[in-house]
Write a protein that holds these residues in place. Structure first.
Motif, PDB file in Angstrom:
ATOM      1  N   ALA A 133       0.846  -1.203   0.000  1.00  0.00           N
ATOM      2  CA  ALA A 133       0.000   0.000   0.000  1.00  0.00           C
ATOM      3  C   ALA A 133       0.881   1.253   0.000  1.00  0.00           C
ATOM      4  N   GLY A 168       3.317   4.035  -2.599  1.00  0.00           N
ATOM      5  CA  GLY A 168       2.991   4.910  -3.719  1.00  0.00           C
ATOM      6  C   GLY A 168       2.604   4.143  -4.974  1.00  0.00           C
ATOM      7  N   ALA A 169       3.358   3.115  -5.325  1.00  0.00           N
ATOM      8  CA  ALA A 169       3.067   2.360  -6.546  1.00  0.00           C
ATOM      9  C   ALA A 169       1.725   1.651  -6.427  1.00  0.00           C
ATOM     10  N   ASN A 215      -1.804  -5.225   3.247  1.00  0.00           N
ATOM     11  CA  ASN A 215      -0.519  -4.587   3.539  1.00  0.00           C
ATOM     12  C   ASN A 215      -0.117  -4.859   4.974  1.00  0.00           C
ATOM     13  N   ARG A 216       1.195  -4.869   5.221  1.00  0.00           N
ATOM     14  CA  ARG A 216       1.698  -4.999   6.589  1.00  0.00           C
ATOM     15  C   ARG A 216       1.013  -3.967   7.481  1.00  0.00           C
ATOM     16  N   THR A 217       0.981  -2.716   7.025  1.00  0.00           N
ATOM     17  CA  THR A 217       0.271  -1.656   7.756  1.00  0.00           C
ATOM     18  C   THR A 217      -1.103  -1.519   7.090  1.00  0.00           C
ATOM     19  N   LYS A 243      -2.930   1.719   5.817  1.00  0.00           N
ATOM     20  CA  LYS A 243      -2.562   2.360   4.543  1.00  0.00           C
ATOM     21  C   LYS A 243      -3.362   1.772   3.382  1.00  0.00           C
ATOM     22  N   MET A 284      13.312  -7.492  -3.648  1.00  0.00           N
ATOM     23  CA  MET A 284      14.455  -6.822  -4.269  1.00  0.00           C
ATOM     24  C   MET A 284      15.771  -7.375  -3.727  1.00  0.00           C
ATOM     25  N   ILE A 317       5.970  -6.045  -9.708  1.00  0.00           N
ATOM     26  CA  ILE A 317       6.375  -4.763 -10.273  1.00  0.00           C
ATOM     27  C   ILE A 317       7.866  -4.522 -10.034  1.00  0.00           C
ATOM     28  N   GLN A 376       5.102   2.247 -19.142  1.00  0.00           N
ATOM     29  CA  GLN A 376       5.218   3.579 -18.528  1.00  0.00           C
ATOM     30  C   GLN A 376       6.069   4.511 -19.378  1.00  0.00           C
TER      31      GLN A 376
HETATM   32  N1  NAP Z   1       8.051  -1.692 -12.472  1.00  0.00           N
HETATM   33  C1  NAP Z   1       7.934  -0.399 -12.292  1.00  0.00           C
HETATM   34  O1  NAP Z   1       7.840   0.374 -13.244  1.00  0.00           O
HETATM   35  C2  NAP Z   1       7.867   0.165 -10.873  1.00  0.00           C
HETATM   36  C3  NAP Z   1       7.332   1.460 -10.657  1.00  0.00           C
HETATM   37  C4  NAP Z   1       7.264   1.937  -9.345  1.00  0.00           C
HETATM   38  C5  NAP Z   1       7.734   1.143  -8.273  1.00  0.00           C
HETATM   39  N2  NAP Z   1       8.256  -0.089  -8.529  1.00  0.00           N
HETATM   40  C6  NAP Z   1       8.724  -0.953  -7.423  1.00  0.00           C
HETATM   41  O2  NAP Z   1       7.635  -1.153  -6.542  1.00  0.00           O
HETATM   42  C7  NAP Z   1       8.090  -1.368  -5.207  1.00  0.00           C
HETATM   43  C8  NAP Z   1       7.300  -0.484  -4.252  1.00  0.00           C
HETATM   44  O3  NAP Z   1       7.534   0.874  -4.577  1.00  0.00           O
HETATM   45  P1  NAP Z   1       6.770   2.055  -3.812  1.00  0.00           P
HETATM   46  O4  NAP Z   1       7.213   3.317  -4.455  1.00  0.00           O
HETATM   47  O5  NAP Z   1       5.322   1.758  -3.707  1.00  0.00           O
HETATM   48  O6  NAP Z   1       7.427   1.934  -2.345  1.00  0.00           O
HETATM   49  P2  NAP Z   1       6.845   2.439  -0.947  1.00  0.00           P
HETATM   50  O7  NAP Z   1       5.890   3.574  -1.140  1.00  0.00           O
HETATM   51  O8  NAP Z   1       8.034   2.618  -0.077  1.00  0.00           O
HETATM   52  O9  NAP Z   1       5.976   1.185  -0.396  1.00  0.00           O
HETATM   53  C9  NAP Z   1       6.631   0.007   0.013  1.00  0.00           C
HETATM   54  C10 NAP Z   1       5.582  -1.082   0.306  1.00  0.00           C
HETATM   55  O10 NAP Z   1       6.281  -2.288   0.658  1.00  0.00           O
HETATM   56  C11 NAP Z   1       5.882  -2.712   1.969  1.00  0.00           C
HETATM   57  N3  NAP Z   1       7.004  -3.273   2.689  1.00  0.00           N
HETATM   58  C12 NAP Z   1       8.277  -2.807   2.695  1.00  0.00           C
HETATM   59  N4  NAP Z   1       9.042  -3.582   3.507  1.00  0.00           N
HETATM   60  C13 NAP Z   1       8.221  -4.549   4.003  1.00  0.00           C
HETATM   61  C14 NAP Z   1       8.423  -5.640   4.893  1.00  0.00           C
HETATM   62  N5  NAP Z   1       9.622  -5.889   5.440  1.00  0.00           N
HETATM   63  N6  NAP Z   1       7.365  -6.442   5.171  1.00  0.00           N
HETATM   64  C15 NAP Z   1       6.156  -6.197   4.629  1.00  0.00           C
HETATM   65  N7  NAP Z   1       5.901  -5.169   3.783  1.00  0.00           N
HETATM   66  C16 NAP Z   1       6.925  -4.361   3.485  1.00  0.00           C
HETATM   67  C17 NAP Z   1       5.383  -1.456   2.644  1.00  0.00           C
HETATM   68  O11 NAP Z   1       4.538  -1.807   3.714  1.00  0.00           O
HETATM   69  P3  NAP Z   1       4.238  -0.749   4.920  1.00  0.00           P
HETATM   70  O12 NAP Z   1       3.219   0.215   4.364  1.00  0.00           O
HETATM   71  O13 NAP Z   1       3.716  -1.584   6.015  1.00  0.00           O
HETATM   72  O14 NAP Z   1       5.544  -0.072   5.231  1.00  0.00           O
HETATM   73  C18 NAP Z   1       4.649  -0.774   1.472  1.00  0.00           C
HETATM   74  O15 NAP Z   1       3.397  -1.376   1.245  1.00  0.00           O
HETATM   75  C19 NAP Z   1       9.595  -1.070  -5.245  1.00  0.00           C
HETATM   76  O16 NAP Z   1      10.256  -2.308  -5.305  1.00  0.00           O
HETATM   77  C20 NAP Z   1       9.784  -0.309  -6.546  1.00  0.00           C
HETATM   78  O17 NAP Z   1      11.077  -0.517  -7.088  1.00  0.00           O
HETATM   79  C21 NAP Z   1       8.309  -0.591  -9.800  1.00  0.00           C
END
Ligand code: NAP
Length: 267
Positions: free
Chosen positions: A134, A136-137, A157-159, A162, A200, A222, A252
């Motif tokens: 939950a 930004g993506a 989502n963990r949280t 959100k 990752m 993603i 994109q």
């Molecule tokens: N393919 C593409 O074009 C594209 C585009 C954008 C992003 N991405 C990828 O998408 C991923 C997310 O990006 P974002 O911008 O959405 O990041 P973000 O806003 O930081 O969100 C991260 C998400 O991952 C969860 N998370 C992180 N660590 C965790 C853990 N240890 N256990 C459980 N949940 C965990 C977070 O949960 P909480 O809310 O509980 O913290 C949150 O839901 C990244 O890997 C990014 O590289 C890919």
């Protein structure tokens, strides 16, 4: 390419910047489509974002910029005009400089994901989708999945709060959107999407219990690196069809380039 006095400028704004791949892919797109433009990386910290955008307003040969971590939400606040998806998600990943200097922002993460699914023959219309994460993506993907006509969308989502916020936000725009927050049991879903950052790093836990995923479920990522995340690997071993993170980026790139190169002075 030859940069001349006619070449239009584009940029990607991020902090840090060294990891971004956008200059390679967008400049390749420009070359392939015979666009006289160049996209450069700009390392902009948060406290210099506003002044940087002001400078872009003043540059008449600036076409626009791509926005990435950590600026997507801040830029939504700083743009002069927002497109529909930026308004819905509160985030911007692409800005076009209009001819009068105003900055027009919109968000293509979600549209890129849905377009990527469709490009691989997986139209989400009418499907039951479990979206894990939950951030930004995820917010952008959730909105795009609703726009694409999913039958049901559950965000986990963990949280969990959100996930609830995203569902509430979407419902404030599309009142009858079939979206809610829920748990991560994947039984009964047609599509499972990992939109967390888990996968990752090799030591990351799986984003959900793969034992709950049926072999008929499409499992989508993603994350782009590694291409075959532990989740996709486990899903493939169960006989699931898998969908890679690169499809989202490929689509994109096209959508972001088309938006920045559009000469219409909307609004
Ligand atoms: N393919 C593409 O074009 C594209 C585009 C954008 C992003 N991405 C990828 O998408 C991923 C997310 O990006 P974002 O911008 O959405 O990041 P973000 O806003 O930081 O969100 C991260 C998400 O991952 C969860 N998370 C992180 N660590 C965790 C853990 N240890 N256990 C459980 N949940 C965990 C977070 O949960 P909480 O809310 O509980 O913290 C949150 O839901 C990244 O890997 C990014 O590289 C890919």
């Amino acid at each position: 390419m030859l940069i001349t006095g006619n070449t239009r400028l584009f940029a990607i704004l991020a902090d840090p910047i060294a990891q971004v791949r956008t200059p390679e892919v967008l400049n390749a797109y420009f070359a392939e489509h015979h666009v006289d433009g160049v996209l450069v990386p700009m390392h902009v910290p948060a406290d210099k974002l506003s002044i940087t955008l002001d400078a872009i307003r003043g540059m008449k040969n600036m076409g626009g910029c791509i926005i990435t971590v950590p600026h997507k939400n801040a830029v939504a606040e700083l743009c002069d005009v927002l497109g529909p998806t930026a308004k819905a998600t509160g985030a911007v990943n692409t800005v076009r400089r209009l001819s009068d200097g105003r900055l027009y922002g919109d968000m293509f993460d979600g549209a890129g994901f849905v377009s990527g699914l469709i490009s691989q023959g997986h139209d989400p219309k009418g499907k039951r989708v479990l979206l894990v994460g939950a951030g930004g993506a995820s917010g952008a993907i959730a909105f795009a999945l609703v726009q694409a006509g999913v039958g049901e969308l559950v965000i986990t989502n963990r949280t969990l709060s959100k996930a609830e916020e995203i569902a509430t936000r979407i419902k404030s725009i599309v009142a009858d959107a079939p979206v809610r927050a829920g748990d991560s049991d994947a039984q009964g879903y047609d599509i499972v999407v990992n939109a967390t950052s888990l996968g990752m790093r090799p030591e990351d836990a799986l984003p959900l219990d793969v034992n709950t995923i049926a072999s008929s479920t499409l499992v989508a990522e993603i994350i782009m690196k590694p291409a075959l995340t532990p989740l996709l690997d486990a899903a493939q071993q169960k006989g699931c069809t898998v969908h890679f993170g690169r499809h989202m980026l490929d689509e994109q790139v096209r959508l972001m380039a088309e938006f920045m190169l559009d000469t219409a002075d909307h609004v």
